[in-house]
Write a protein that holds these residues in place. Structure first.
Motif, short mmCIF file in Angstrom:
data_model
loop_
_atom_site.label_atom_id
_atom_site.label_comp_id
_atom_site.label_asym_id
_atom_site.label_seq_id
_atom_site.Cartn_x
_atom_site.Cartn_y
_atom_site.Cartn_z
N TYR A 59 0.76 -1.16 -0.08
CA TYR A 59 0.07 -0.01 0.28
C TYR A 59 0.79 1.21 -0.07
CZ TYR A 59 -2.15 3.98 2.41
OH TYR A 59 -2.73 5.16 2.88
N LEU A 60 1.87 1.28 0.91
CA LEU A 60 2.80 2.44 1.07
C LEU A 60 3.51 2.55 -0.35
CD1 LEU A 60 4.00 2.08 4.65
CD2 LEU A 60 2.36 3.88 3.86
N GLN A 61 4.02 1.69 -0.70
CA GLN A 61 4.66 1.89 -2.15
C GLN A 61 3.68 2.42 -3.25
OE1 GLN A 61 5.92 -2.48 -2.88
NE2 GLN A 61 8.15 -2.04 -1.78
N GLN A 62 2.50 1.77 -3.32
CA GLN A 62 1.55 2.09 -4.37
C GLN A 62 1.26 3.62 -4.09
OE1 GLN A 62 -2.62 0.75 -4.35
NE2 GLN A 62 -2.00 0.12 -6.41
N ARG A 63 1.01 4.10 -2.69
CA ARG A 63 0.57 5.55 -2.69
C ARG A 63 1.52 6.25 -2.79
NH1 ARG A 63 -3.87 8.28 -1.31
NH2 ARG A 63 -3.64 9.84 0.18
N HIS A 64 2.77 6.00 -2.50
CA HIS A 64 3.91 6.73 -2.80
C HIS A 64 4.07 7.09 -4.53
CE1 HIS A 64 7.97 8.40 -3.12
NE2 HIS A 64 8.21 7.57 -3.84
N GLU A 65 3.89 6.12 -5.10
CA GLU A 65 4.12 6.49 -6.68
C GLU A 65 2.72 7.23 -7.09
OE1 GLU A 65 6.78 5.74 -8.60
OE2 GLU A 65 7.52 4.95 -6.47
N LEU A 66 1.56 6.93 -6.71
CA LEU A 66 0.61 7.68 -6.85
C LEU A 66 0.71 9.19 -6.64
CD1 LEU A 66 -2.37 5.24 -6.63
CD2 LEU A 66 -1.64 6.03 -8.55
#
Length: 179
Positions: A59-66
């Protein structure tokens, strides 16, 4: 290679978990709630994410990229990217009902002993500081403006209005004009 069906399940789990983590917090979100709202079997969740912490990291990886894509896109044609970054924050406040920064919120729910999660939090903030450092060159000024930006996030979340962002944006602009 995963089938499209499995990828869809994984993405659905991530989407639901992310929305819940952001809205109600990591510790208040249970695996059973994620399973129910994502409409997946428990085995499907554990096939993709062995633990809740592993799901949190994804989730944090995806949130960071978005977040990074949105931030970069918003600033792309802005003349003063640093001052405009505060404008981005105000839009984010409106879109997310003053929920604040997912990374700062997660920080309050974790400890350095969860090193993989903690590293994701640090990486996001280091990249944000790097943005200010690249734009401003002067490391002390960059860190000061970064700190003002971070404070704007927290204060606007606390008071649920844009006044802290506007005030701190003005201070940042003033500091940049003096340098």
């Amino acid at each position: 290679m995963q089938s499209d069906h499995k990828l869809d399940v994984k993405e659905r789990i991530l989407q639901v978990a992310g929305a819940l983590f952001h809205k109600q917090g990591y510790n208040e979100t249970g695996i059973n709630q994620i399973i129910k709202e994502a409409k997946v079997a428990k085995a499907s969740l554990y096939y993709h994410f062995a633990t809740k912490d592993e799901l949190c990291i994804a989730y944090l990886q995806q949130r960071h990229e978005l977040w990074k894509e949105s931030f970069t896109e918003f600033l792309k044609n802005k003349k003063d990217k640093v001052v405009s970054s505060f404008d981005f924050l105000m839009i984010d406040n409106e879109e997310n009902d003053y929920r604040g920064c997912s990374f700062l919120n997660m920080l309050s729910e974790t400890t350095p002993t969860k090193s993989d999660i903690f590293w994701q939090l640090q990486r996001h903030k280091e990249e944000l500081l790097s943005f200010f450092s690249t734009e401003l060159i002067d490391e002390e000024l960059a860190y000061t403006v970064y700190s003002l930006f971070e404070n704007a996030i927290v204060e606007s979340q606390l008071f649920r209005n844009q006044q802290p962002v506007l005030r701190l944006q003005k201070i940042a602009a003033s500091l940049m004009n003096k340098s």
